[in-house]
Design a protein around this motif. Structure first.
Motif, PDB file in Angstrom:
ATOM      1  N   SER A 187      63.727  35.533  31.385  1.00  0.00           N
ATOM      2  CA  SER A 187      63.743  36.232  32.674  1.00  0.00           C
ATOM      3  C   SER A 187      62.537  37.161  32.786  1.00  0.00           C
ATOM      4  O   SER A 187      61.935  37.310  33.851  1.00  0.00           O
ATOM      5  N   GLU A 188      62.154  37.758  31.628  1.00  0.00           N
ATOM      6  CA  GLU A 188      60.962  38.614  31.654  1.00  0.00           C
ATOM      7  C   GLU A 188      59.728  37.783  31.998  1.00  0.00           C
ATOM      8  O   GLU A 188      58.876  38.182  32.795  1.00  0.00           O
ATOM      9  N   ARG A 189      59.704  36.591  31.417  1.00  0.00           N
ATOM     10  CA  ARG A 189      58.555  35.722  31.687  1.00  0.00           C
ATOM     11  C   ARG A 189      58.532  35.342  33.159  1.00  0.00           C
ATOM     12  O   ARG A 189      57.472  35.321  33.794  1.00  0.00           O
TER      13      ARG A 189
ATOM     14  N   ASP B  89      55.563  35.876  35.836  1.00  0.00           N
ATOM     15  CA  ASP B  89      55.015  34.806  36.678  1.00  0.00           C
ATOM     16  C   ASP B  89      55.030  35.195  38.135  1.00  0.00           C
ATOM     17  O   ASP B  89      54.049  35.059  38.857  1.00  0.00           O
ATOM     18  N   GLN B  90      56.217  35.690  38.549  1.00  0.00           N
ATOM     19  CA  GLN B  90      56.371  36.038  39.956  1.00  0.00           C
ATOM     20  C   GLN B  90      55.378  37.131  40.366  1.00  0.00           C
ATOM     21  O   GLN B  90      54.671  37.013  41.355  1.00  0.00           O
ATOM     22  N   ASP B  91      55.370  38.194  39.538  1.00  0.00           N
ATOM     23  CA  ASP B  91      54.477  39.314  39.858  1.00  0.00           C
ATOM     24  C   ASP B  91      53.038  38.843  39.944  1.00  0.00           C
ATOM     25  O   ASP B  91      52.315  39.190  40.879  1.00  0.00           O
ATOM     26  N   ALA B  92      52.655  38.040  38.946  1.00  0.00           N
ATOM     27  CA  ALA B  92      51.262  37.583  38.916  1.00  0.00           C
ATOM     28  C   ALA B  92      50.948  36.795  40.171  1.00  0.00           C
ATOM     29  O   ALA B  92      49.898  36.986  40.793  1.00  0.00           O
ATOM     30  N   GLN B  93      51.875  35.908  40.565  1.00  0.00           N
ATOM     31  CA  GLN B  93      51.617  35.095  41.748  1.00  0.00           C
ATOM     32  C   GLN B  93      51.481  35.938  42.995  1.00  0.00           C
ATOM     33  O   GLN B  93      50.571  35.728  43.805  1.00  0.00           O
ATOM     34  N   ILE B  94      52.378  36.897  43.148  1.00  0.00           N
ATOM     35  CA  ILE B  94      52.295  37.772  44.321  1.00  0.00           C
ATOM     36  C   ILE B  94      50.951  38.488  44.325  1.00  0.00           C
ATOM     37  O   ILE B  94      50.259  38.564  45.344  1.00  0.00           O
ATOM     38  N   PHE B  95      50.602  39.007  43.135  1.00  0.00           N
ATOM     39  CA  PHE B  95      49.357  39.761  43.021  1.00  0.00           C
ATOM     40  C   PHE B  95      48.166  38.916  43.407  1.00  0.00           C
ATOM     41  O   PHE B  95      47.300  39.341  44.175  1.00  0.00           O
ATOM     42  N   MET B  96      48.152  37.680  42.873  1.00  0.00           N
ATOM     43  CA  MET B  96      47.011  36.802  43.146  1.00  0.00           C
ATOM     44  C   MET B  96      46.923  36.505  44.632  1.00  0.00           C
ATOM     45  O   MET B  96      45.834  36.462  45.213  1.00  0.00           O
ATOM     46  N   ARG B  97      48.101  36.281  45.227  1.00  0.00           N
ATOM     47  CA  ARG B  97      48.099  35.994  46.651  1.00  0.00           C
ATOM     48  C   ARG B  97      47.557  37.185  47.432  1.00  0.00           C
ATOM     49  O   ARG B  97      46.762  37.033  48.356  1.00  0.00           O
ATOM     50  N   THR B  98      48.004  38.359  47.056  1.00  0.00           N
ATOM     51  CA  THR B  98      47.526  39.565  47.754  1.00  0.00           C
ATOM     52  C   THR B  98      46.022  39.685  47.661  1.00  0.00           C
ATOM     53  O   THR B  98      45.338  39.947  48.656  1.00  0.00           O
ATOM     54  N   CYS B  99      45.513  39.491  46.435  1.00  0.00           N
ATOM     55  CA  CYS B  99      44.064  39.592  46.256  1.00  0.00           C
ATOM     56  C   CYS B  99      43.343  38.574  47.115  1.00  0.00           C
ATOM     57  O   CYS B  99      42.348  38.884  47.781  1.00  0.00           O
ATOM     58  N   SER B 100      43.866  37.337  47.114  1.00  0.00           N
ATOM     59  CA  SER B 100      43.242  36.288  47.911  1.00  0.00           C
ATOM     60  C   SER B 100      43.237  36.668  49.383  1.00  0.00           C
ATOM     61  O   SER B 100      42.218  36.496  50.084  1.00  0.00           O
ATOM     62  N   GLU B 101      44.340  37.205  49.861  1.00  0.00           N
ATOM     63  CA  GLU B 101      44.409  37.665  51.254  1.00  0.00           C
ATOM     64  C   GLU B 101      43.382  38.733  51.528  1.00  0.00           C
ATOM     65  O   GLU B 101      42.706  38.719  52.559  1.00  0.00           O
ATOM     66  N   ALA B 102      43.298  39.672  50.589  1.00  0.00           N
ATOM     67  CA  ALA B 102      42.349  40.783  50.770  1.00  0.00           C
ATOM     68  C   ALA B 102      40.932  40.244  50.919  1.00  0.00           C
ATOM     69  O   ALA B 102      40.152  40.694  51.765  1.00  0.00           O
ATOM     70  N   ILE B 103      40.604  39.261  50.064  1.00  0.00           N
ATOM     71  CA  ILE B 103      39.249  38.685  50.128  1.00  0.00           C
ATOM     72  C   ILE B 103      39.039  38.045  51.494  1.00  0.00           C
ATOM     73  O   ILE B 103      37.998  38.216  52.137  1.00  0.00           O
TER      74      ILE B 103
END
Lengths: 271, 646
Positions: free
Chosen positions: A86-88, A92-106
């Protein structure tokens, strides 16, 4: 080999300063400060730097937890260091959200940059900056996807080994039955197939032979027809011959009778 | 710390060293980090034309982008202010450039300034910048000032030239014209010596200098020796101690630096050639490793009534990463044609393999579930996908070489360059000739008027006995009929007269050309490059004059040609010269530099020579590169009554 002349430059600055002081040229530094401040400060650069800082945060986060994430969780190691699934998942979830946010920001930055700017050089520059940030993000995403791939592979392997036994057993039985049925069907089919193959082979031979015989029979037929003709003709000829023969005999007979009568007559004449 | 020194060749070629220096400069004068997933830092690059010429053969635009350079602009162009970005300058410290930099400072164009000067900047110019920075209150923004000592252009691992811009200032014509003043000559020599000094600083070695007497090469040697000596004596600022030595030099021996003057061999710049790189330089527009061609300029005429095909210009970069180029740039042309065909076949086979894999994946993908995705199929697909960019790159290179080689072949066929090459080789090696020179000159099908002029000039240069007046008139008439311009002949005549006076005429050695004949022609008809009618000539190794000079000096052989060469050792304490070389051992490394210009034929000859010697390393340099057309232009202009050989 490059030579650093920065210190020399600073020294030159000092020299010029002292020279200017001596001549009496001063510089109105305050005016320049104000001039500098009134120059419009674009928001682009700090925003871009912010995105980079965020991506770096993500990278550090991933690298920090990488060892635990990837570790196989053997029975020997202590529970403390082992990461639960569950920690993993959370990571995964956090990383994906983060990556999406960064991509949006760009993307957002790109749109902004397109609209606000008139100078083509600045446009090109900002486009290139965003490309660099994207490449950086890609690199960090790669880190993430690598460790996730390892995790998925492990999960799949695990599933193969530790599936619940009962269900397997039932399915296995069913499988077995089906397999044996299929097998027998397959055997029968194979046999039939074999036989059919033989039959077709024999038929082939048969047809071949029949064809051979056909030609022979044809020729015999021809011969027979010819022979019949010949025999018919021969019969005719024999009949002719018999007739001739018969006629001939009659003449011979007549000749002989005449001869004998003539002899008799001569004999009678003589006496 | 440097690793264990080896007695074999230097660790890195001069190209690698220059590239490393540039990369360091572009990383704000700090060594680049190994960590690939590092935060991007962006910057703009400002260069002048000299800087551009130095960078372009070494770093591609993509590599610049990857290093974080978002814009690269010429110094003397309209540049908009981008106040939040650092700027790296890479320019020559000339008056105009310094003025422009000061202007940039006043206009507050960028956030910070990293000033890198291609060769050393003078104290006074540095003060000019300082005062401009003070006036603009921008002193804190000038973050770094560096002297890069990179004032030369490296084209190959083992070849460099001095400059491409403004090369007419130090050209053959500039050095040899009759009306040259001492001050002009001095200025030219200073320019050349500055570049050579930068070269040796970058190389990190102090050479032993050998040069002939009585010409421009000697002047260069004297000045270079003086400059090196001065720098070595200046213990504080010496560029040849400490880091530079440790970083570069792993050999115990110092390199040999041979200076030669163009006048020692005037036939090679006119020679027709048969190797790939030299041919490209001779017949196409090729400089700084870039070929410029007109696309669609094929031999076939467009069908009647069709619009004429628009000719677009195409540029191709021939780089160190192009494996085919690196392997075949020195190969005879027919070999190149064959190899391109082979590469094409290999590529097609690989392409088919990828297609097959793709189709397999298409069929099997439907039946298997997610579980099998991690099996062998994925691995196959991944490898196929990852090899796709490689494959595409390969295709691009094959297309490139197909186009270039086809263009070269068209020239060869239309001008019958193989005939010229063979004949000139025979002339230069004094073999028996099967045709008369007059025949070739009068033949309207063979070659342009310039080709014929080149041939005749080579004949004139290499012939032992000068032709009689009547013969000469005959040749001249034939040349004029063919449309040639006879003005170079005047110069060559005088050159020859002077050379005969001064020393023994150059011997071109026993070369030989063996035609390969029918066998090769048959082999080639299957390929795209139909070499019908073109002889497949095989070169036999022979040494051109410059190579021979190098051989004598490098191997410490005694030869009348080189015995009275001067000897300079800048490291020696007393006296600048002695004619007796101290070093008795053959040299392992050498740099040959031709003052007055050189070409790829000479370069290739040196490369072939070096290949035949195990463990030796030779670098070729010249003040400028010219092909025959350019050389003839200079010779034409240098009509002189008084030869500029001291």
């Amino acid at each position: 080999m490059a030579v650093d002349r920065t210190l020399l430059f600073k020294a030159s600055v000092k020299t010029v300063k002292t020279r200017n002081k001596a001549i009496g040229i001063g510089f109105d530094s305050t005016k320049d400060e104000i001039f500098k401040r009134t120059r419009p400060k674009s928001g682009f650069s700090p925003k871009a730097k912010e995105v980079i800082t965020n991506i770096t945060k993500l990278k550090d986060f991933l690298l920090q937890h990488r060892k635990d994430y990837v570790s196989a969780g053997s029975l020997i190691s202590s529970d403390l260091t082992r990461m639960t699934d569950s920690e993993r998942d959370q990571i995964d979830q956090d990383a994906q959200i983060f990556m999406r946010t960064c991509s949006e920001a760009i993307k957002q930055l790109r749109n902004e940059a397109e609209k606000k700017v008139t100078s083509s050089q600045i446009k090109e520059h900002r486009g290139a900056v965003l490309d660099l940030i994207e490449m950086y993000l890609k690199g960090v995403c790669k880190l993430y996807s690598e460790q996730r791939a390892i995790r998925v592979k492990r999960m799949v392997d695990k599933k193969r080994l530790y599936v619940p036994v009962k269900i397997t057993f039932y399915f296995e039985q069913e499988n077995q039955r089906l397999v044996s049925e299929m097998n027998s069907l397959v055997d029968e089919v194979r046999q039939i197939e074999g036989k059919v193959v033989e039959i077709s082979r024999l038929q082939e031979i048969f047809a071949e032979k029949v064809l051979q015989q056909e030609t022979e029979i044809d020729s015999i037929h021809q011969l027979v027809v010819g022979a019949t003709e010949n025999v018919k003709e021969g019969n005719e000829d024999i009949r002719e011959a018999i007739k001739n023969n018969a006629g001939f005999r009659v003449w011979i007979l007549f000749f002989l009778v005449m001869c004998s009568f003539s002899l008799l007559f001569l004999d009678w004449y003589d006496s | 710390a440097p690793s264990l020194p080896t007695t074999s060749k230097m660790a890195a070629s001069v190209r690698e060293k220059q590239t490393v220096a540039l990369k360091r400069m572009l990383n704000f004068n700090a060594p680049p980090l190994k960590n690939t997933a590092a935060e991007p830092v962006w910057k703009v690059l400002i260069y002048d034309r000299f800087g551009q010429d130095i960078i372009s053969p070494l770093l591609s635009v993509k590599e610049l982008r990857d290093m974080g350079i978002t814009l690269h602009l010429l110094l003397h162009s309209d540049r908009d202010p981008i106040p939040d970005v650092p700027a790296i300058y890479f320019v020559m410290p000339t008056e105009e450039n310094i003025d422009r930099i000061c202007q940039d400072l006043r206009n507050q164009l960028y956030e910070s300034y990293y000033l890198n000067f291609i060769s050393a900047i003078s104290r006074s110019k540095l003060e000019d910048i300082a005062s401009a920075a003070l006036a603009a209150n921008a002193v804190s923004q000038v973050t770094k000032v560096f002297d890069q000592y990179l004032n030369f252009i490296t084209l190959e691992d083992d070849m460099f030239i001095l400059c491409h811009q403004n090369k007419e200032l130090i050209s053959y014509h500039a050095i040899n014209r009759p009306d040259i003043q001492d001050t002009d000559m001095d200025a030219i020599m200073d320019t050349i010596v500055d570049s050579l000094f930068c070269f040796f600083v970058t190389l990190g070695a102090v050479p032993i200098i050998r040069c002939p007497r009585g010409n421009a090469a000697e002047m260069v040697a004297v000045k270079l020796d003086k400059k090196l000596r001065e720098n070595l004596r200046d213990a504080r600022n010496s560029l040849f101690t400490g880091d530079s030595m440790a970083a570069g030099q792993f050999s115990f021996q110092r390199p040999l630096f041979v200076l030669a003057d163009r006048n020692v061999d005037m036939a090679t710049p006119l020679h027709h050639t048969w190797t790939y790189q030299a041919l490209i330089h001779d017949v196409l527009d090729f400089h700084l490793n870039r070929v410029m061609m007109e696309e669609g300029a094929g031999a076939e005429p467009s069908p009647a009534g069709a619009r004429p095909k628009k000719k677009s210009r195409k540029t191709y970069d021939l780089t160190a990463a192009d494996k085919f180029w690196q392997k075949h740039k020195g190969s005879p042309f027919p070999e190149v044609a064959e190899s391109v065909q082979e590469e094409l076949d290999t590529y097609r086979a690989q392409e088919d393999e990828v297609k097959r894999l793709k189709s397999i994946m298409g069929l099997e993908g439907e039946d298997e579930g997610a579980i099998s995705m991690l099996s062998d199929n994925t691995a196959k697909l991944t490898s196929a996908v990852s090899s796709l960019p490689e494959l595409l790159e390969k295709k691009r290179l094959i297309d490139l070489h197909t186009n270039v080689a086809t263009a070269v072949l068209d020239h060869i066929k239309s001008r019958k360059l193989d005939v010229y090459f063979e004949y000139e080789e025979k002339l230069m090696s004094k073999s028996t000739l099967d045709k008369s020179l007059l025949d070739i000159i009068s033949d309207p099908d063979a070659g342009t008027p310039e080709d014929k002029m080149r041939l005749f000039l080579i004949y004139y240069i290499t012939t032992q006995q000068a032709p009689t007046e009547s013969d000469l008139e005959q040749y001249k008439k034939a040349l004029l009929d063919a449309g040639c311009d006879l003005s170079p002949l005047t110069y060559i005549k005088q050159w020859k007269a002077f050379t005969k006076m001064a020393s023994t005429p150059a011997n071109y050695g026993n070369s030989g050309v063996k035609p390969m004949g029918l066998f090769s022609r048959v082999m080639n008809t299957g390929s795209q490059f139909v070499m019908e009618g073109v002889k497949n000539l095989v070169l036999k190794q022979h040494n051109l004059p410059v190579t021979r000079i190098l051989d004598n000096l490098m191997e410490m052989k005694s030869h009348p040609e080189t015995d009275d060469y001067r000897y300079f050792d800048p490291k020696m304490l007393r006296g600048s010269e002695s004619s007796i070389p101290r070093n008795k051992n053959p040299f392992q490394e050498a740099i040959v530099f031709v003052v007055g210009g050189g070409n790829y034929i000479e370069y290739q000859n040196l490369v072939d020579y070096t290949k035949s010697k195990q463990g030796k390393k030779v670098v070729y340099g010249c003040s400028e590169l010219f092909n025959s057309a350019q050389f003839i232009k200079q010779v034409r202009a240098a009509d002189c009554s008084d030869m500029m050989l001291l």
